[in-house]
Design an enzyme around this catalytic site. Structure first.
Site, PDB file in Angstrom:
ATOM      1  N   ASP A  80      39.423  41.384  50.285  1.00  0.00           N
ATOM      2  CA  ASP A  80      38.448  40.614  49.515  1.00  0.00           C
ATOM      3  C   ASP A  80      38.966  39.241  49.110  1.00  0.00           C
ATOM      4  O   ASP A  80      38.526  38.670  48.123  1.00  0.00           O
ATOM      5  CB  ASP A  80      38.030  41.391  48.263  1.00  0.00           C
ATOM      6  CG  ASP A  80      39.209  41.663  47.342  1.00  0.00           C
ATOM      7  OD1 ASP A  80      40.337  41.356  47.732  1.00  0.00           O
ATOM      8  OD2 ASP A  80      38.989  42.163  46.229  1.00  0.00           O
ATOM      9  N   GLU A  81      39.921  38.753  49.846  1.00  0.00           N
ATOM     10  CA  GLU A  81      40.493  37.454  49.491  1.00  0.00           C
ATOM     11  C   GLU A  81      40.789  36.633  50.727  1.00  0.00           C
ATOM     12  O   GLU A  81      41.105  37.179  51.778  1.00  0.00           O
ATOM     13  CB  GLU A  81      41.824  37.635  48.740  1.00  0.00           C
ATOM     14  CG  GLU A  81      41.663  38.080  47.322  1.00  0.00           C
ATOM     15  CD  GLU A  81      42.920  37.757  46.522  1.00  0.00           C
ATOM     16  OE1 GLU A  81      42.907  38.006  45.320  1.00  0.00           O
ATOM     17  OE2 GLU A  81      43.902  37.258  47.106  1.00  0.00           O
TER      18      GLU A  81
END
Length: 306
Positions: free
Chosen positions: A49-50
């Site tokens: 998620d990054e």
DNA sequence: ACAAGCGACGC
DNA sequence: CCAGCTTCGCTTGT
């Protein structure tokens, strides 16, 4: 040449990091990553998620433009997936990361180049990207707790304690001069699975039994990505949480699960003997991955050529 | 240059 | 918060 390039790096880059506040859902994440790729110059996923991304070229280093772009990216993610995101915009990866930490949830922190030193000064050195518990403890020993204090440290002492490369990185990151580029995301280089044993043991049969599902999992990952492995590693974690490994490299990459099981069994026989202690957790890792298709046709070619 | 082993970091 | 997973760097040896 190094100077011109360094200068361009120092003045020109605006990597940003984006972090979704709602995790899970690999599928959604993958979809967002795909969409992001078309909205930025370079995208470097650093987790599910990054991602770091660079907007330098498309904004000509203009932070006002970059801010607008980030705002539209955040809006796109929200409109498409109903997910908020936290973004930091700054002149280096570490600054961008700190900004995004600070902006969550659903925020946008912009650190202009000329504000960088002031922004960094009061931040605990332990929060810097790449500084974990071990490094923090060492810094504390040196009487360093904030980034400002880190910038005033003796370079020679940092190098003595942390080595030339990492010592140099610490000094750079403390001044926002870390110059790591945003690079395109790469294919995975390894797959592994670790399980906690029901009871501590070093018995290869017992280990193979309990690790069986893990071996299947790794094989599925290989199959799903059509990859073969060159190196297989048995991983044993002792009661004190230290890790012992035993690995073996093949002459030719393989992806066959039978070889996987046989190899892991003999590797654990050796590992158990050399370690002389029971394991609390055991694992399997395959690395040196290559595309199975390509390798297969090469084998085919060699076979036919004979 | 590759292989093997270990540890640190981050998510 | 933890466990599990991935990547990277350092070191040693061939």
């Amino acid at each position: 040449m190094p100077i011109a390039q360094a200068k361009r790096k120092l003045e020109g880059r605006d990597p940003a990091i984006i972090r979704m506040d709602h995790e899970k859902y690999e599928v959604i994440s993958a979809r967002i990553m795909d969409a992001l790729e078309n909205m930025v110059d370079t995208l470097e996923p650093t987790g599910i998620d990054e991602a770091f991304f660079d907007l330098t070229a498309s904004t000509t280093g203009d932070y006002a433009k970059a801010r607008e772009r980030v705002a539209s990216i955040k809006k796109a993610i929200f409109d498409d997936e109903y997910l908020t995101s936290s973004v930091g915009l700054g002149r280096s990866k570490a600054v961008a990361k700190l900004g995004s930490d600070m902006s969550k949830p659903n925020g946008l922190t912009v650190v202009l180049p000329e504000e960088t030193a002031k922004f960094l000064a009061p931040i605990p050195a332990s929060k810097l990207y790449g500084v974990g518990p071990k490094t923090s403890a060492s810094l504390t020993e040196m009487g360093i707790s904030t980034v400002a204090e880190l910038t005033m440290a003796e370079p020679a002492e940092l190098e003595r304690r942390f080595g030339r490369k990492f010592g140099g990185y610490l000094l750079a990151v403390a001044t926002g001069m870390d110059d790591g580029k945003v690079t395109k995301g790469l294919e995975p280089t390894q797959f592994s699975r670790i399980v906690t044993l029901k009871q501590d043991t070093r018995d290869p049969k017992e280990i193979l039994d309990q690790l069986s599902g893990g071996i299947d999992y790794v094989h599925e990952k290989l199959a799903a990505s059509s990859r073969s492995f060159k190196t297989i590693t048995a991983i044993g974690v002792l009661i004190d949480l230290s890790t012992r490994t035993k690995s073996r490299s093949l002459e030719t990459p393989l992806d066959d699960p039978t070889t996987l099981r046989g190899s892991i069994l003999s590797l654990f026989e050796e590992l158990g003997k050399s370690t002389g202690k029971d394991f609390r957790r055991v694992g399997i890792r395959v690395s040196g991955l290559s595309a199975t298709g390509t390798q297969g046709s090469l084998n085919e070619f060699l076979r036919l050529a004979r």
